[in-house]
Design a protein around this motif. Structure first.
Motif, PDB file in Angstrom:
ATOM      1  N   SER A 149       7.410  18.088   3.931  1.00  0.00           N
ATOM      2  CA  SER A 149       6.281  18.862   3.408  1.00  0.00           C
ATOM      3  C   SER A 149       5.466  17.930   2.530  1.00  0.00           C
ATOM      4  N   LEU A 150       4.191  17.713   2.894  1.00  0.00           N
ATOM      5  CA  LEU A 150       3.337  16.744   2.210  1.00  0.00           C
ATOM      6  C   LEU A 150       2.120  17.422   1.591  1.00  0.00           C
ATOM      7  N   PHE A 151       1.615  16.781   0.546  1.00  0.00           N
ATOM      8  CA  PHE A 151       0.382  17.193  -0.104  1.00  0.00           C
ATOM      9  C   PHE A 151      -0.328  15.924  -0.561  1.00  0.00           C
ATOM     10  N   GLN A 152      -1.648  15.865  -0.436  1.00  0.00           N
ATOM     11  CA  GLN A 152      -2.397  14.697  -0.892  1.00  0.00           C
ATOM     12  C   GLN A 152      -3.261  15.069  -2.083  1.00  0.00           C
ATOM     13  N   TYR A 153      -3.139  14.255  -3.139  1.00  0.00           N
ATOM     14  CA  TYR A 153      -3.893  14.468  -4.374  1.00  0.00           C
ATOM     15  C   TYR A 153      -4.242  13.098  -4.957  1.00  0.00           C
ATOM     16  N   ASN A 154      -5.484  12.912  -5.349  1.00  0.00           N
ATOM     17  CA  ASN A 154      -5.947  11.628  -5.907  1.00  0.00           C
ATOM     18  C   ASN A 154      -5.600  10.453  -4.989  1.00  0.00           C
ATOM     19  N   ASP A 155      -5.847  10.637  -3.699  1.00  0.00           N
ATOM     20  CA  ASP A 155      -5.630   9.597  -2.684  1.00  0.00           C
ATOM     21  C   ASP A 155      -4.181   9.141  -2.582  1.00  0.00           C
ATOM     22  N   THR A 156      -3.253   9.984  -3.002  1.00  0.00           N
ATOM     23  CA  THR A 156      -1.837   9.656  -2.941  1.00  0.00           C
ATOM     24  C   THR A 156      -1.092  10.809  -2.282  1.00  0.00           C
ATOM     25  N   ILE A 157      -0.100  10.460  -1.483  1.00  0.00           N
ATOM     26  CA  ILE A 157       0.727  11.460  -0.807  1.00  0.00           C
ATOM     27  C   ILE A 157       1.889  11.837  -1.718  1.00  0.00           C
ATOM     28  N   TYR A 158       2.160  13.131  -1.776  1.00  0.00           N
ATOM     29  CA  TYR A 158       3.305  13.681  -2.489  1.00  0.00           C
ATOM     30  C   TYR A 158       4.209  14.356  -1.465  1.00  0.00           C
ATOM     31  N   VAL A 159       5.528  14.254  -1.648  1.00  0.00           N
ATOM     32  CA  VAL A 159       6.490  14.819  -0.711  1.00  0.00           C
ATOM     33  C   VAL A 159       7.471  15.727  -1.459  1.00  0.00           C
ATOM     34  N   ALA A 160       7.861  16.822  -0.809  1.00  0.00           N
ATOM     35  CA  ALA A 160       8.812  17.771  -1.393  1.00  0.00           C
ATOM     36  C   ALA A 160      10.228  17.467  -0.920  1.00  0.00           C
ATOM     37  N   ASP A 161      11.175  18.189  -1.489  1.00  0.00           N
ATOM     38  CA  ASP A 161      12.585  18.137  -1.096  1.00  0.00           C
ATOM     39  C   ASP A 161      13.237  16.787  -1.337  1.00  0.00           C
ATOM     40  N   VAL A 162      12.973  16.218  -2.502  1.00  0.00           N
ATOM     41  CA  VAL A 162      13.668  14.995  -2.922  1.00  0.00           C
ATOM     42  C   VAL A 162      14.749  15.459  -3.899  1.00  0.00           C
ATOM     43  N   SER A 163      15.998  15.299  -3.512  1.00  0.00           N
ATOM     44  CA  SER A 163      17.105  15.931  -4.245  1.00  0.00           C
ATOM     45  C   SER A 163      17.150  15.562  -5.730  1.00  0.00           C
TER      46      SER A 163
ATOM     47  N   GLY B  54      -6.365  17.214  -1.213  1.00  0.00           N
ATOM     48  CA  GLY B  54      -6.321  18.657  -1.105  1.00  0.00           C
ATOM     49  C   GLY B  54      -5.631  19.159   0.149  1.00  0.00           C
ATOM     50  N   ASP B  55      -5.285  18.254   1.084  1.00  0.00           N
ATOM     51  CA  ASP B  55      -4.622  18.656   2.321  1.00  0.00           C
ATOM     52  C   ASP B  55      -3.108  18.777   2.122  1.00  0.00           C
ATOM     53  N   ALA B  56      -2.539  19.769   2.794  1.00  0.00           N
ATOM     54  CA  ALA B  56      -1.088  19.944   2.847  1.00  0.00           C
ATOM     55  C   ALA B  56      -0.720  20.314   4.271  1.00  0.00           C
ATOM     56  N   ASN B  57       0.442  19.871   4.715  1.00  0.00           N
ATOM     57  CA  ASN B  57       0.832  20.187   6.091  1.00  0.00           C
ATOM     58  C   ASN B  57       1.668  21.462   6.182  1.00  0.00           C
ATOM     59  N   ARG B  58       2.255  21.936   5.088  1.00  0.00           N
ATOM     60  CA  ARG B  58       3.092  23.127   5.138  1.00  0.00           C
ATOM     61  C   ARG B  58       2.687  24.193   4.114  1.00  0.00           C
TER      62      ARG B  58
ATOM     63  N   GLU C 219       0.853  -1.170   0.000  1.00  0.00           N
ATOM     64  CA  GLU C 219       0.000   0.000   0.000  1.00  0.00           C
ATOM     65  C   GLU C 219       0.889   1.219   0.000  1.00  0.00           C
ATOM     66  N   ASN C 220       0.399   2.270  -0.601  1.00  0.00           N
ATOM     67  CA  ASN C 220       1.138   3.514  -0.589  1.00  0.00           C
ATOM     68  C   ASN C 220       1.218   4.039   0.838  1.00  0.00           C
ATOM     69  N   PRO C 221       2.314   4.717   1.174  1.00  0.00           N
ATOM     70  CA  PRO C 221       2.440   5.257   2.523  1.00  0.00           C
ATOM     71  C   PRO C 221       1.389   6.334   2.805  1.00  0.00           C
ATOM     72  N   THR C 222       0.988   6.411   4.049  1.00  0.00           N
ATOM     73  CA  THR C 222       0.055   7.454   4.464  1.00  0.00           C
ATOM     74  C   THR C 222       0.867   8.653   4.953  1.00  0.00           C
ATOM     75  N   ALA C 223       0.179   9.771   5.116  1.00  0.00           N
ATOM     76  CA  ALA C 223       0.848  10.972   5.631  1.00  0.00           C
ATOM     77  C   ALA C 223       1.410  10.708   7.020  1.00  0.00           C
ATOM     78  N   ALA C 224       0.653  10.034   7.863  1.00  0.00           N
ATOM     79  CA  ALA C 224       1.107   9.752   9.227  1.00  0.00           C
ATOM     80  C   ALA C 224       2.357   8.875   9.218  1.00  0.00           C
ATOM     81  N   GLU C 225       2.389   7.868   8.364  1.00  0.00           N
ATOM     82  CA  GLU C 225       3.566   6.989   8.280  1.00  0.00           C
ATOM     83  C   GLU C 225       4.796   7.774   7.826  1.00  0.00           C
ATOM     84  N   TRP C 226       4.607   8.650   6.845  1.00  0.00           N
ATOM     85  CA  TRP C 226       5.743   9.392   6.313  1.00  0.00           C
ATOM     86  C   TRP C 226       6.273  10.397   7.331  1.00  0.00           C
ATOM     87  N   ILE C 227       5.376  11.059   8.043  1.00  0.00           N
ATOM     88  CA  ILE C 227       5.790  12.036   9.051  1.00  0.00           C
ATOM     89  C   ILE C 227       6.563  11.353  10.185  1.00  0.00           C
ATOM     90  N   LYS C 228       6.221  10.109  10.499  1.00  0.00           N
ATOM     91  CA  LYS C 228       6.993   9.374  11.512  1.00  0.00           C
ATOM     92  C   LYS C 228       8.433   9.169  11.050  1.00  0.00           C
TER      93      LYS C 228
END
Length: 136
Positions: free
Chosen positions: A55-69, A98-102, A40-49
Protein backbone atom coordinates in the motif's frame (compact mmCIF):
# COMPACT_ATOMS: atom_id res chain seq x y z
CA UNK A 1 92.95 -15.61 -13.24
CA UNK A 2 90.58 -17.62 -11.11
CA UNK A 3 90.15 -14.70 -8.79
CA UNK A 4 89.30 -12.43 -11.72
CA UNK A 5 86.60 -14.80 -12.97
CA UNK A 6 85.18 -15.16 -9.45
CA UNK A 7 85.09 -11.37 -9.05
CA UNK A 8 83.39 -10.98 -12.43
CA UNK A 9 80.76 -13.54 -11.47
CA UNK A 10 80.16 -11.80 -8.16
CA UNK A 11 79.82 -8.41 -9.93
CA UNK A 12 77.45 -9.88 -12.54
CA UNK A 13 75.35 -11.53 -9.81
CA UNK A 14 75.26 -8.26 -7.84
CA UNK A 15 74.25 -6.31 -10.97
CA UNK A 16 71.47 -8.81 -11.81
CA UNK A 17 70.24 -8.74 -8.21
CA UNK A 18 70.27 -4.93 -8.19
CA UNK A 19 68.32 -4.76 -11.46
CA UNK A 20 65.82 -7.30 -10.11
CA UNK A 21 65.33 -5.33 -6.89
CA UNK A 22 64.95 -2.02 -8.75
CA UNK A 23 62.44 -3.54 -11.16
CA UNK A 24 60.41 -4.94 -8.24
CA UNK A 25 60.31 -1.56 -6.50
CA UNK A 26 59.23 0.44 -9.53
CA UNK A 27 55.46 0.60 -9.68
CA UNK A 28 53.70 0.97 -12.94
CA UNK A 29 51.50 4.03 -13.15
CA UNK A 30 47.87 2.97 -13.04
CA UNK A 31 45.14 5.14 -14.50
CA UNK A 32 42.92 6.52 -11.75
CA UNK A 33 39.33 5.45 -11.90
CA UNK A 34 36.79 7.45 -9.99
CA UNK A 35 33.46 5.79 -9.40
CA UNK A 36 30.50 8.07 -9.08
CA UNK A 37 27.24 6.70 -7.79
CA UNK A 38 23.98 8.45 -7.33
CA UNK A 39 21.16 7.38 -5.15
CA UNK A 40 17.55 8.09 -5.77
CA UNK A 41 14.50 7.32 -3.74
CA UNK A 42 12.50 4.36 -5.03
CA UNK A 43 9.56 5.05 -7.29
CA UNK A 44 6.11 3.54 -6.84
CA UNK A 45 6.66 1.31 -9.87
CA UNK A 46 9.98 0.01 -8.51
CA UNK A 47 8.47 -0.74 -5.12
CA UNK A 48 5.42 -2.52 -6.55
CA UNK A 49 7.76 -4.78 -8.55
CA UNK A 50 9.38 -5.80 -5.24
CA UNK A 51 6.17 -5.90 -3.18
CA UNK A 52 3.09 -6.34 -5.41
CA UNK A 53 0.64 -6.09 -2.49
CA UNK A 54 2.17 -2.95 -0.97
CA UNK A 55 0.00 0.00 0.00
CA UNK A 56 1.68 3.20 -1.23
CA UNK A 57 1.10 6.92 -0.90
CA UNK A 58 3.10 9.77 -2.47
CA UNK A 59 3.68 13.02 -0.59
CA UNK A 60 6.29 15.73 -1.26
CA UNK A 61 7.71 13.71 -4.18
CA UNK A 62 8.45 10.78 -1.88
CA UNK A 63 6.82 7.36 -1.68
CA UNK A 64 5.50 6.12 1.66
CA UNK A 65 4.70 2.44 2.30
CA UNK A 66 2.44 0.79 4.90
CA UNK A 67 2.78 -2.46 6.84
CA UNK A 68 6.36 -2.11 8.04
CA UNK A 69 6.38 -4.18 11.23
CA UNK A 70 8.91 -2.17 13.23
CA UNK A 71 7.05 1.06 12.40
CA UNK A 72 3.79 -0.47 13.63
CA UNK A 73 5.54 -1.32 16.93
CA UNK A 74 6.59 2.30 17.63
CA UNK A 75 4.74 4.48 20.10
CA UNK A 76 3.72 7.45 17.97
CA UNK A 77 1.37 10.37 18.46
CA UNK A 78 -0.80 11.54 15.58
CA UNK A 79 0.08 15.14 14.78
CA UNK A 80 -1.52 17.77 12.59
CA UNK A 81 -3.07 16.86 9.25
CA UNK A 82 -0.65 17.54 6.39
CA UNK A 83 -2.63 16.44 3.34
CA UNK A 84 -5.19 13.95 2.09
CA UNK A 85 -5.37 11.36 -0.65
CA UNK A 86 -6.16 13.23 -3.86
CA UNK A 87 -6.51 10.22 -6.18
CA UNK A 88 -6.73 6.48 -5.88
CA UNK A 89 -4.33 5.59 -8.64
CA UNK A 90 -3.41 2.12 -9.87
CA UNK A 91 -0.81 3.08 -12.50
CA UNK A 92 2.38 3.15 -10.42
CA UNK A 93 4.39 4.40 -13.42
CA UNK A 94 2.69 7.80 -13.23
CA UNK A 95 2.33 8.30 -9.47
CA UNK A 96 2.14 11.94 -8.36
CA UNK A 97 1.85 13.77 -5.05
CA UNK A 98 -1.44 12.87 -3.40
CA UNK A 99 -1.75 9.50 -5.18
CA UNK A 100 -2.39 6.25 -3.32
CA UNK A 101 -2.85 2.79 -4.77
CA UNK A 102 -5.06 1.35 -1.99
CA UNK A 103 -6.38 4.30 0.07
CA UNK A 104 -9.62 6.03 -0.84
CA UNK A 105 -9.73 9.57 -2.19
CA UNK A 106 -10.13 12.08 0.63
CA UNK A 107 -8.44 9.93 3.30
CA UNK A 108 -6.70 12.31 5.76
CA UNK A 109 -2.94 12.04 6.28
CA UNK A 110 -1.29 13.26 9.51
CA UNK A 111 2.29 13.84 10.54
CA UNK A 112 3.65 12.24 13.71
CA UNK A 113 4.96 14.28 16.59
CA UNK A 114 7.95 12.00 17.11
CA UNK A 115 9.30 11.33 13.61
CA UNK A 116 9.41 13.17 10.31
CA UNK A 117 9.67 10.02 8.17
CA UNK A 118 6.37 8.45 9.26
CA UNK A 119 2.85 9.53 8.37
CA UNK A 120 -0.37 8.32 9.96
CA UNK A 121 -3.35 7.69 7.72
CA UNK A 122 -6.75 7.84 9.39
CA UNK A 123 -9.24 5.26 8.07
CA UNK A 124 -12.57 3.91 9.26
CA UNK A 125 -10.75 0.68 10.20
CA UNK A 126 -8.13 2.51 12.28
CA UNK A 127 -4.85 4.32 11.82
CA UNK A 128 -2.30 3.04 9.31
CA UNK A 129 1.34 4.07 9.55
CA UNK A 130 3.30 4.83 6.40
CA UNK A 131 7.11 4.90 6.32
CA UNK A 132 8.98 7.19 3.94
CA UNK A 133 11.03 5.22 1.42
CA UNK A 134 14.44 6.83 1.09
CA UNK A 135 17.65 5.53 -0.40
CA UNK A 136 20.86 5.79 1.50
Amino acid sequence: MLRLIACQRILIAAAVLSIFLLAACVSETQPRTVQVSTTENPTAAEWIKLEPDASLFQYNDTIYVADVSWVDDLELTRGDPVTKVLRQHTDEDSFQNGDANRLEKGTPIHETEERGDILIVVTSKGDIRFLQLVEG
